[in-house]
Design an enzyme around this catalytic site. Structure first.
Site, PDB file in Angstrom:
ATOM      1  CB  SER A 108      -8.433   0.791   5.498  1.00 10.04           C
ATOM      2  OG  SER A 108      -9.193   1.952   5.345  1.00 10.04           O
ATOM      3  CB  SER A 165      -8.104   3.723   2.654  1.00 10.20           C
ATOM      4  OG  SER A 165      -7.263   3.113   3.619  1.00 10.20           O
ATOM      5  CE  LYS A 208      -3.907   1.976   2.634  1.00  8.16           C
ATOM      6  NZ  LYS A 208      -4.788   1.819   3.805  1.00  8.16           N
TER       7      LYS A 208
HETATM    8  N1  GLN Z   1     -13.367   4.340   6.227  1.00  6.87           N
HETATM    9  C1  GLN Z   1     -12.683   4.729   7.410  1.00  6.87           C
HETATM   10  C2  GLN Z   1     -12.256   6.173   7.291  1.00  6.87           C
HETATM   11  O1  GLN Z   1     -12.505   6.739   6.299  1.00  6.87           O
HETATM   12  C3  GLN Z   1     -11.519   3.829   7.704  1.00  6.87           C
HETATM   13  C4  GLN Z   1     -10.333   4.102   6.858  1.00  6.87           C
HETATM   14  C5  GLN Z   1      -9.133   3.302   7.273  1.00  6.87           C
HETATM   15  O2  GLN Z   1      -9.242   2.274   7.956  1.00  6.87           O
HETATM   16  N2  GLN Z   1      -7.962   3.790   6.899  1.00  6.87           N
HETATM   17  O3  GLN Z   1     -11.687   6.740   8.161  1.00  6.87           O
END
Ligand code: GLN
Length: 482
Positions: free
Chosen positions: A175, A151, A76
């Site tokens: 995410s 994400s 990532k």
């Molecule tokens: N969807 C969540 C957010 O927008 C989690 C994102 C994540 O785990 N990086 O914060």
């Protein structure tokens, strides 16, 4: 060859069925054919991958192979990789060549892995769909009109579409698990502090967790073995011995006590997902587990608590991007204030700016007690709910998401609708617990998943249950036709 799991590829390399260079070339070729369309990778590191693969083959020939020697994986683009652009999906870091290597990527390289490239993500990991990336959205390989989740959507698509044998992800509020569910792969969010955050670009520092995204639980164990463990460079890293996460994979499940939290099976849950998760529960019962209804009464409050705490931490973490030290700088600033304002206004996208505004507001004098302190109190209660649950059961089983992948653009203009989709994943991060997402069915041709939530440092137990489940089901073997 590219349909094989990490574990199978490791065996193929060990038996000399193919070399790491051949394997790496095959992945690079597949990436060339499909990445324009899927947009899973922001950067493909062909030269590095082929050089690492050649070195891996030499090590193997010399009898010095270690568990991941020669296995091609993707990272990532939130993990700093020395000498390679680390963008975090943001215009702010579009020109940022990391001067050092994150602990996670360094440990994987040390264990012999080959880096294929850096995968797409929501900007600064803020989002649930990988649509907020400066580099454009990643597509779900099961249906290109739908999102892959986020994400870590680039990593999820890369693994699901066989553009990498496995990938790293990060999970601040879901995410790793949610994109794993949307693309039909396996994803593990470890206990907070089990995997070092050093060199992982910070979003919500008290929530962020790096972890593996793989085809199987067995592969996740293999990867976790390489990345787990104390790191003196991360003050929140846990100084506690690391287990061999593969050691318990084959333990029978007889006597396992599973809790089903009623708040995760309420009205908002898609009926197809409910049916698939309950079918998985029956499989586990056949393997000897017993099932009990439990309650995690504060689940609903995880959304307001998380969407105060995460933006609050983000607003402080992102204050370092000021146009001065590194990252994007606006053209021709007239004075220092103009430099700050325009660099941040032009360098950050809309969702990131929204989070900074919310976070700064919640932390400001006069509102701190009303919002931030309240959210922290809720966080404690959410953690306590889990501990009460774990007095009665060994693990908690729930759907990973309330619905399958949505259509690209569907929720882009409605941030709250997007936040609500995180209802089943946020509590785990607020509590710091480990959770394993496993594919367990399809709804309308789109994958979906369940998650197993364990008590602190119970990763090897979760992987054991996941592996046993994957011995009697084949959802993890389903791959999209490209
Ligand atoms: N969807 C969540 C957010 O927008 C989690 C994102 C994540 O785990 N990086 O914060």
């Amino acid at each position: 060859m590219l349909d094989k799991t990490l574990t199978q590829l490791a065996a193929g390399l060990a038996q000399g069925d193919f070399s790491s260079v051949e394997l790496t070339q095959a992945y690079l070729k597949r990436i060339r054919s499909h990445n324009t369309d899927l947009n899973a990778y922001i950067t493909v590191t062909d030269d590095i991958a082929l050089a690492q693969a050649a070195t891996a083959d030499e090590h193997r020939a010399a009898g010095n192979a270690v568990p991941l020697t020669g296995l091609p994986i993707a990272h990532k683009d939130i993990f700093c990789t020395q000498g390679v652009r680390t963008s975090c999906g943001s215009r702010m870091l579009d020109n940022f060549i990391a001067p050092y290597e994150s602990t996670v990527t360094a440990r994987l390289a040390g264990a012999g892995a080959v880096m294929l490239g850096k995968t797409n993500l929501d900007e600064f990991a803020m989002g649930s769909s990988t649509e907020s990336s400066y580099y454009g959205p990643t597509r779900n390989p099961w249906n290109r009109d739908t999102v892959p989740g986020g994400s870590s959507g680039g990593s999820a698509t890369a693994v699901a579409a066989r553009l990498a044998a496995a990938a790293t992800g990060t999970d601040t509020g879901g995410s790793i698990r949610q994109p794993a569910a949307f693309t039909g792969i396996t994803g593990l969010k470890p206990t907070y502090g089990r995997v070092s955050r050093w060199g992982m670009i910070a979003y919500g520092s008290s929530l962020d967790c790096g972890g593996p995204m793989t085809q199987t639980a067995e592969d996740a164990a293999l990867m976790l073995n390489a990345i787990a463990g104390f790191d003196p460079k991360d003050s929140t890293s846990m100084d506690r011995p690391v287990e061999d996460y593969q050691a318990r994979l084959n333990e029978p499940l007889a006597g396992l006590r599973i809790g089903l939290p009623k708040e995760y099976f309420g009205d908002g849950l898609n009926e197809g997902i409910r049916a698939a998760v309950m079918a998985a529960v029956s499989e586990l019962e056949k393997l000897g587990a017993t099932v009990k209804d439990i309650s995690l009464p504060r689940t609903e409050l995880s959304i307001p608590a998380y969407y105060i705490i995460a933006p609050a931490e983000a607003s402080t973490n992102l204050s370092r991007y000021d146009g001065v030290r590194y990252g994007y700088r606006c053209k021709d600033p007239v004075d220092l204030e103009d430099l700050y304002k325009r660099s941040r206004a032009e360098g950050f996208g809309a969702e990131v700016q929204r989070r900074i505004l919310v976070g700064t507001y919640a932390l400001s004098a006069g509102y701190y007690d009303a919002y931030y302190k309240k959210a922290q109190q809720l966080r404690r209660l959410i953690r306590d709910d889990f501990q009460t649950g774990f007095q009665e059961v060994d693990v908690i089983l729930a759907p990973t998401t309330p619905s399958p992948a949505w259509t690209l653009g569907e929720k882009s203009n409605d941030p709250v609708a997007m936040y609500l989709e995180d209802i089943y994943t946020l509590s785990t991060n607020l509590a710091g617990l480990p959770a394993l997402a496993l594919p367990c069915g399809q709804v309308g041709g789109l994958p979906m998943g369940l998650q197993l939530i364990g008590n602190y440092f119970e990763e090897s137990h979760l992987l054991n249950i996941g592996h046993q489940y994957q011995q009697v089901t084949d959802w993890h073997q389903q791959a999209p036709v490209l």
